[in-house]
Design an enzyme around this catalytic site. Structure first.
Site, short mmCIF file in Angstrom:
data_model
loop_
_atom_site.label_atom_id
_atom_site.label_comp_id
_atom_site.label_asym_id
_atom_site.label_seq_id
_atom_site.Cartn_x
_atom_site.Cartn_y
_atom_site.Cartn_z
N ASN A 6 -7.84 -19.48 -7.43
CA ASN A 6 -6.63 -18.81 -6.96
C ASN A 6 -5.79 -19.81 -6.15
O ASN A 6 -6.24 -20.32 -5.12
CB ASN A 6 -7.04 -17.61 -6.09
CG ASN A 6 -5.82 -16.83 -5.62
OD1 ASN A 6 -4.84 -17.41 -5.18
ND2 ASN A 6 -5.89 -15.52 -5.69
N HIS A 9 -2.52 -19.97 -2.07
CA HIS A 9 -2.38 -20.55 -0.73
C HIS A 9 -1.64 -21.88 -0.72
O HIS A 9 -1.18 -22.32 0.34
CB HIS A 9 -3.74 -20.66 -0.05
CG HIS A 9 -4.26 -19.32 0.35
ND1 HIS A 9 -3.64 -18.54 1.29
CD2 HIS A 9 -5.27 -18.57 -0.12
CE1 HIS A 9 -4.27 -17.39 1.40
NE2 HIS A 9 -5.27 -17.38 0.55
N HIS A 42 -1.30 -14.31 -7.59
CA HIS A 42 -0.95 -12.93 -7.25
C HIS A 42 0.55 -12.89 -6.97
O HIS A 42 1.02 -13.51 -6.01
CB HIS A 42 -1.75 -12.51 -6.01
CG HIS A 42 -1.59 -11.07 -5.63
ND1 HIS A 42 -2.32 -10.48 -4.63
CD2 HIS A 42 -0.77 -10.09 -6.10
CE1 HIS A 42 -1.97 -9.21 -4.50
NE2 HIS A 42 -1.02 -8.95 -5.38
N ARG A 44 2.96 -10.95 -5.44
CA ARG A 44 3.06 -9.80 -4.54
C ARG A 44 4.47 -9.23 -4.52
O ARG A 44 5.44 -9.97 -4.71
CB ARG A 44 2.68 -10.21 -3.11
CG ARG A 44 1.19 -10.27 -2.88
CD ARG A 44 0.89 -10.50 -1.41
NE ARG A 44 -0.51 -10.25 -1.14
CZ ARG A 44 -0.99 -9.08 -0.71
NH1 ARG A 44 -0.18 -8.08 -0.44
NH2 ARG A 44 -2.29 -8.93 -0.50
N ARG A 48 5.36 -13.13 -0.79
CA ARG A 48 5.06 -13.93 0.40
C ARG A 48 4.53 -15.32 0.04
O ARG A 48 4.52 -16.21 0.88
CB ARG A 48 4.09 -13.21 1.31
CG ARG A 48 2.70 -13.06 0.75
CD ARG A 48 1.75 -12.49 1.76
NE ARG A 48 2.01 -11.09 2.03
CZ ARG A 48 1.08 -10.24 2.48
NH1 ARG A 48 -0.14 -10.68 2.74
NH2 ARG A 48 1.34 -8.97 2.67
N GLU A 69 -2.62 -11.43 -10.87
CA GLU A 69 -2.91 -10.22 -10.10
C GLU A 69 -1.62 -9.50 -9.77
O GLU A 69 -0.62 -10.15 -9.41
CB GLU A 69 -3.61 -10.58 -8.79
CG GLU A 69 -4.94 -11.27 -8.98
CD GLU A 69 -5.51 -11.75 -7.66
OE1 GLU A 69 -4.90 -11.48 -6.60
OE2 GLU A 69 -6.54 -12.41 -7.68
N THR A 100 -5.75 -8.74 0.22
CA THR A 100 -6.15 -7.50 -0.46
C THR A 100 -7.44 -6.97 0.17
O THR A 100 -8.51 -7.57 0.03
CB THR A 100 -6.36 -7.77 -1.97
OG1 THR A 100 -5.25 -8.54 -2.42
CG2 THR A 100 -6.44 -6.48 -2.75
N GLU A 150 -13.16 -6.41 -11.80
CA GLU A 150 -13.51 -7.44 -10.82
C GLU A 150 -13.97 -6.73 -9.56
O GLU A 150 -13.24 -5.89 -9.02
CB GLU A 150 -12.31 -8.36 -10.52
CG GLU A 150 -12.62 -9.40 -9.45
CD GLU A 150 -11.54 -10.46 -9.30
OE1 GLU A 150 -10.72 -10.63 -10.22
OE2 GLU A 150 -11.53 -11.11 -8.23
N HIS A 213 -13.22 -12.43 -3.70
CA HIS A 213 -12.68 -12.15 -2.37
C HIS A 213 -13.67 -12.59 -1.28
O HIS A 213 -14.78 -12.08 -1.20
CB HIS A 213 -12.31 -10.69 -2.13
CG HIS A 213 -11.34 -10.57 -0.98
ND1 HIS A 213 -9.98 -10.62 -1.14
CD2 HIS A 213 -11.56 -10.51 0.35
CE1 HIS A 213 -9.40 -10.56 0.04
NE2 HIS A 213 -10.33 -10.50 0.95
#
Ligand code: PXP
Length: 259
Positions: A6, A9, A42, A44, A48, A69, A100, A150, A213
């Site tokens: 992922n 970040h 993701h 969003r 963000r 996502e 999440t 998932e 996660h």
């Protein structure tokens, strides 16, 4: 075991300055070269980190499959259908959350999920549901006709952190219960058993099983050992480690330049 990285970040860091650096696009070739199997992002609703332009370019340029996502808002599902990533993972989304926080409430949201899943399938996108590890959620997911589920491993990760790293800021509510180490160890063992048994059930139902996660270099082993889980999606810990692994070279490059 497949690894989805992922890269959200990287965009978090960019958004701290609202400039173009670091660009998540630059991670694509590195993730591929490093032997990962998938890129996870993701998009969003509040944009963000990953924005529409990132998502478009990442889907267009990645040589690895993209797992996008998304929440079930019409705006986001329309974008995902337009982008046609390899997979869409439907996640619950709250504006005020830092990340999440849990899985979807599949039961009770079937109608909304059904509509989104149908649209995604019409566009030949395979669908995964991000759920808490419960038999009810697994069976409800199966009824919705998705290919993947998932499991949210956040509870496992939080118990692990409580047990082994004395994290003062653990967001998990058991912190306030001041459990003994023995009780925490039992909670951790129970959570692993739950994830193992629901993964088995999901596999029996013909679902493909992923997890993610809060997984990191300390806690990942027990989850990676669950044989019915075939993929892990990991972000925060990989990007966090990469900051320190790359810091020395970055300083040397600048030192040389200014000298
Ligand atoms: N899987 C899903 C569905 C997620 O929403 C996230 C967090 O964005 C992850 C995996 C990765 O979690 P982490 O960043 O804690 O590794």
């Amino acid at each position: 075991m497949l690894l989805g990285v992922n890269i959200d970040h990287i965009a978090v860091l960019r958004e701290a300055r609202k400039i173009s650096d670091p660009n998540p696009i630059d991670a694509l070739s590195i993730v591929k070269k490093s032997g990962a199997d998938q890129i996870t992002i993701h998009l969003r609703e509040d944009r963000r980190h990953i924005n529409d332009e990132d998502a478009k370019n990442i889907v267009r340029l990645s040589q690895l499959p993209i797992n996008l996502e998304c929440a079930t808002s019409k705006e986001i599902i329309d974008i995902v259908c337009d982008l046609r990533p390899h997979r869409a993972t439907i996640v619950p989304e709250k504006r005020e959350e830092v990340t999440t926080e849990g899985g979807l409430s599949v039961i009770g949201e079937q109608l909304r999920l059904k509509e989104s899943i149908a649209l995604l399938h019409e566009n030949e996108i395979e669908v995964s549901l991000f759920i808490n590890p419960t038999i009810d959620s697994v069976e409800a997911s199966k009824d919705l006709g998705v290919e993947w589920i998932e499991f949210h491993t956040g509870k496992y990760a939080n118990i692990y952190a409580m047990l082994y790293s004395n994290l003062e800021n653990s967001p998990h509510s058991i912190k306030s219960l001041e459990l003994s180490r023995k009780e925490l160890k039992k909670l951790l063992d129970d959570e692993i058993k739950i994830i193992t048994s629901v993964s088995k059930r999901a596999k029996e139902l013909g679902l493909r099983v992923a997890g993610g996660h809060g997984l990191n270099y300390q806690n990942v082993k027990d989850i990676a050992n669950i044989k019915d889980i075939e993929e892990l999606n990991i972000g925060q810990s990989i990007i966090a480690r990469s900051v320190f692994n790359g810091l020395e070279e970055a300083i040397i490059d600048m030192r040389n330049l200014i000298s």
